[in-house]
Motif scaffolding. Structure first.
Motif, short mmCIF file in Angstrom:
data_model
loop_
_atom_site.label_atom_id
_atom_site.label_comp_id
_atom_site.label_asym_id
_atom_site.label_seq_id
_atom_site.Cartn_x
_atom_site.Cartn_y
_atom_site.Cartn_z
N ILE A 46 -21.26 17.67 16.24
CA ILE A 46 -21.59 16.80 17.38
C ILE A 46 -22.16 17.63 18.52
CG2 ILE A 46 -20.58 15.35 19.17
CD1 ILE A 46 -18.63 14.30 17.08
N THR A 101 -25.95 17.29 19.80
CA THR A 101 -26.09 16.75 21.16
C THR A 101 -26.89 17.70 22.04
OG1 THR A 101 -23.99 15.58 20.95
CG2 THR A 101 -24.84 15.91 23.18
N ALA A 129 -23.27 12.86 27.04
CA ALA A 129 -23.25 12.42 25.64
C ALA A 129 -22.12 13.11 24.87
CB ALA A 129 -24.60 12.71 24.99
N ARG A 133 -18.88 11.26 23.11
CA ARG A 133 -18.65 11.36 21.67
C ARG A 133 -17.27 11.96 21.36
NH1 ARG A 133 -24.94 13.05 20.93
NH2 ARG A 133 -25.70 10.95 20.43
N HIS A 168 -19.35 3.99 17.87
CA HIS A 168 -19.62 4.56 19.20
C HIS A 168 -21.11 4.79 19.39
CE1 HIS A 168 -19.72 7.28 22.60
NE2 HIS A 168 -20.32 8.18 21.82
N GLU A 169 -21.77 5.37 18.41
CA GLU A 169 -23.21 5.62 18.54
C GLU A 169 -23.99 4.33 18.66
OE1 GLU A 169 -24.57 8.49 19.02
OE2 GLU A 169 -22.66 9.53 18.81
N THR A 209 -23.32 2.90 22.17
CA THR A 209 -24.03 3.69 23.20
C THR A 209 -25.51 3.34 23.23
OG1 THR A 209 -22.45 5.51 22.95
CG2 THR A 209 -24.57 6.02 23.95
N ASN A 210 -26.10 3.21 22.05
CA ASN A 210 -27.51 2.83 21.97
C ASN A 210 -27.72 1.41 22.51
OD1 ASN A 210 -30.33 3.41 20.66
ND2 ASN A 210 -29.76 1.37 19.94
N GLY A 241 -27.96 10.05 16.90
CA GLY A 241 -27.12 8.90 16.60
C GLY A 241 -27.50 8.23 15.30
#
Length: 362
Positions: free
Chosen positions: A190, A194, A207, A211, A273-274, A277-278, A328
């Motif tokens: 991650i 990131t 970010a 995460r 989560h991804e 977030t998007n 992501g």
């Protein structure tokens, strides 16, 4: 002592089927406050011995022509602590040294005391009390053996419990080491992705923090379940909780209660989560009207059963497929598919992103 004596255990059994020997002996013993019971025949004597007795008072003629097979069987089967005594009433001058039949009885019965008739009352009482004291010592030995056996069983149980606890601890330590390595590998991946894809240091910090928090929340769910798995409803709800708006719900979560493995729990939590977030940045959560439906179903006709989970956005800005896949998308499509040993597909219809996950539940 752990064993309580039964009222029958200290009584005297009398077998003297001829004449007045039984009545006379019983009267003498009763007068000395010794519990006594007269048996009418040999089978009755054997039955009463099996119920419990201190010793048996028997005339030699009662045994002389009788079938002693049942008596012999009981004596052979008596437990190691027991040495049941017989007081054998003989005729005057008929001692064992001059009577081969009595010698054979002595060999058969084992613990035998010979008492010539006519006997003195005091002699009978003295012999009876001596035999009863010997029987009481046997009962005490039995109680000690039982206590030792119970102690041995408790010790065995304690040692077995300790052995299982040590084995369980070893398994837990190995499992913990495995999970720590997996978690560190996940954090490393991650962090690297990131930092590589973020445009600014601030974006990278935000970010990465989000995460890692998502990973932490997934760990919290598994910790409450002792890392034996988790309920998919709880996994999804906890992963999406930070994205819920105060006073309103933008998510529609629908699906049965399904137990999923720790690995699947972490993978799904990170993927959700991804996606969320998007959605906040570009999708259904970037305005005030968009909604997201997360639903799943379990197909039980296969071995192992297969889970199909779908993320569907609606009501957000029009969506177009990105020209470049970000971290992501790669995490969801590649890492998630690998972790779940399944298939993951992300589609970009104008109405909103649709992500479908199919994987075995094992």
């Amino acid at each position: 002592m752990s064993h309580t004596l039964h009222s029958y255990s200290e009584r005297v059994l009398v077998l003297a089927p001829h004449g007045r020997d039984a009545a006379v002996a019983a009267d003498i013993l009763h007068a000395a406050r010794i519990a006594t019971e007269i048996c009418p025949d040999l089978p009755a004597l054997v039955r009463e011995i099996e119920h419990g007795a201190g010793f048996a008072l028997v005339t030699d003629e009662a045994f002389r022509t009788a079938d002693l097979k049942e008596v012999s069987r009981w004596l052979s089967d008596q437990p190691p602590w027991s040495d049941f005594a017989f007081v054998l009433l003989t005729r005057r001058g008929g001692g064992v040294e001059r009577n081969p039949a009595l010698a054979r009885l002595s060999e058969l019965l084992g613990n035998v005391i010979f008492l010539e008739r006519p006997f003195h009352a005091g002699t009978l009482v003295s012999v009876a009390r001596s035999a009863l004291r010997g029987r009481l010592r046997q009962y005490e030995a039995r109680a000690r053996l039982e206590d030792l056996h119970e102690g041995e069983e408790r010790l065995k149980a304690a040692l077995d419990k300790e052995r299982r606890a040590a084995e369980h601890q070893r398994v837990l330590i190995n499992e913990l080491n495995h999970r720590v390595k997996n978690t560190l590998a996940t954090v490393q991946s991650i962090s690297a992705q990131t930092l590589r894809t973020a445009e600014t240091q601030a974006d990278a910090r935000e970010a990465l923090e989000m995460r890692l928090l998502a990973l932490s929340r997934a760990h919290d769910v598994l910790t409450r379940e002792s890392w034996e798995g988790a309920d998919l409803v709880e996994v999804v709800s906890n992963a999406l909780k930070p994205y819920e708006s105060s006073g309103e719900s933008r998510f529609r979560i629908k699906g049965p209660h399904v137990r999923v493995t720790p690995r699947m729990s972490l993978a799904l939590a990170m993927a959700l989560h991804e996606l969320a977030t998007n959605a906040v940045k570009y999708g259904a959560l970037s305005n005030k009207t968009g909604t997201i439906q997360v639903s799943w179903e379990l197909q039980n006709g296969t071995a192992p059963p297969r889970l199909t989970l779908r993320w569907m956005e609606a009501g957000g800005p029009p969506v177009a497929a990105p020209s470049r896949r970000g971290f992501g998308s790669r995490l969801i499509e590649r890492t998630l598919a690998q972790d779940l040993d399944g298939q993951v597909a992300i589609a970009f219809p104008p109405t909103g992103i649709v992500c479908t996950v199919e994987a075995p539940v094992a």
